[in-house]
Scaffold this motif. Structure first.
Motif, PDB file in Angstrom:
ATOM      1  N   TYR A  11       0.471  17.595   1.137  1.00 11.15           N
ATOM      2  CA  TYR A  11       1.760  17.313   1.743  1.00 11.15           C
ATOM      3  C   TYR A  11       2.400  16.061   1.140  1.00 11.15           C
ATOM      4  N   GLU A  12       2.559  16.084  -0.184  1.00 11.43           N
ATOM      5  CA  GLU A  12       3.264  15.023  -0.894  1.00 11.43           C
ATOM      6  C   GLU A  12       4.366  15.659  -1.742  1.00 11.43           C
ATOM      7  N   SER A  40       7.817  19.489   6.834  1.00 10.68           N
ATOM      8  CA  SER A  40       7.152  19.998   8.039  1.00 10.68           C
ATOM      9  C   SER A  40       7.568  21.448   8.273  1.00 10.68           C
ATOM     10  N   HIS A 193      -1.954  10.851   8.111  1.00 10.80           N
ATOM     11  CA  HIS A 193      -1.480  11.687   6.995  1.00 10.80           C
ATOM     12  C   HIS A 193      -2.613  11.930   5.988  1.00 10.80           C
ATOM     13  N   TRP A 195      -3.622  14.668   4.638  1.00 12.53           N
ATOM     14  CA  TRP A 195      -3.365  15.713   3.635  1.00 12.53           C
ATOM     15  C   TRP A 195      -2.353  15.265   2.588  1.00 12.53           C
ATOM     16  N   GLY A 196      -2.202  13.969   2.451  1.00 12.73           N
ATOM     17  CA  GLY A 196      -1.470  13.403   1.322  1.00 12.73           C
ATOM     18  C   GLY A 196      -2.406  13.045   0.191  1.00 12.73           C
TER      19      GLY A 196
END
Length: 206
Positions: A11-12, A40, A193, A195-196
């Motif tokens: 998720y970046e 999102s 965060h 999942w970055g």
């Protein structure tokens, strides 16, 4: 690693971490799929950087799973389906990653309807992220069920069922750690965060 075993929720933004997205393309043979999450979810308009990254992954043969939050069954059916269609039309997603999926049997009719609509919209691969072990009725609705999402400190204390169609997503994980399920992801990220970060094996050199 020869089997396509990594399901990567990354998720970046591609414009901010281009080297990481290139690492995903390079790792294509090891990937079960990559979760696309521009805002999102699909967002309100196409994001050119995500469209370009998605095109590179698609050309490398990677499954693209559009992220949709279902709010544990509270989000209306029409909203979920509309977002799936945006992922398909804007980014060429050929699958769906439904997040915050309920675990109780009472919500099964709602998710059956979503699954039917997702398949009709072209989702060849459907992933339900329950984050915990769900009622057995969900097993017939999706190709892959995420039955654990959480930190390594918790994961290592549990004796969870393992099956070919289960997936464990573990964060705050040490280097070299691999979850028990055939399809999995373990990342070093922590906090709000996690999942970055990419899985340890895919993190590009800095």
């Amino acid at each position: 690693m020869t089997n396509p075993s990594l399901l990567v929720p990354y998720y970046e933004h591609p414009a901010e971490r281009p080297e990481a997205w290139s690492a995903l393309v390079d790792a294509a043979p090891t990937l079960y799929g990559v979760v696309l999450n521009p805002a999102s979810g699909a967002g309100e308009a196409p994001d050119p950087a995500f469209a370009e990254a998605a095109g590179r992954l698609r050309a490398a043969g990677v499954r693209l799973l559009g992220y949709v939050d279902t709010s544990y069954g509270r989000r209306p059916h029409a909203e979920v389906v509309a977002e799936l269609l945006r992922h398909r039309d804007w980014y060429g997603a050929d699958g769906a990653f439904l997040d915050q999926v309920a675990t109780a049997p009472a919500a099964l009719p709602h998710y059956r309807r979503i699954a039917v609509a997702a398949r009709a919209a072209g989702a060849a691969t459907l992933v339900f992220n329950h984050g915990a072990h769900p009622d057995p009725g969900y097993e017939a609705q999706a190709d892959l069920l995420v039955t654990f999402e959480g930190p390594w400190d918790t994961y290592r204390t549990l004796d969870l069922p393992v099956a070919a169609h289960y997936c464990h997503l573990v964060y705050a994980a040490p280097a070299g750690f691999r979850p028990a399920t055939p399809v999995h992801c373990a990342v070093p990220g922590t906090g709000a965060h996690p999942w970055g970060t990419l899985p340890h094996l895919l993190e590009p050199a800095r």
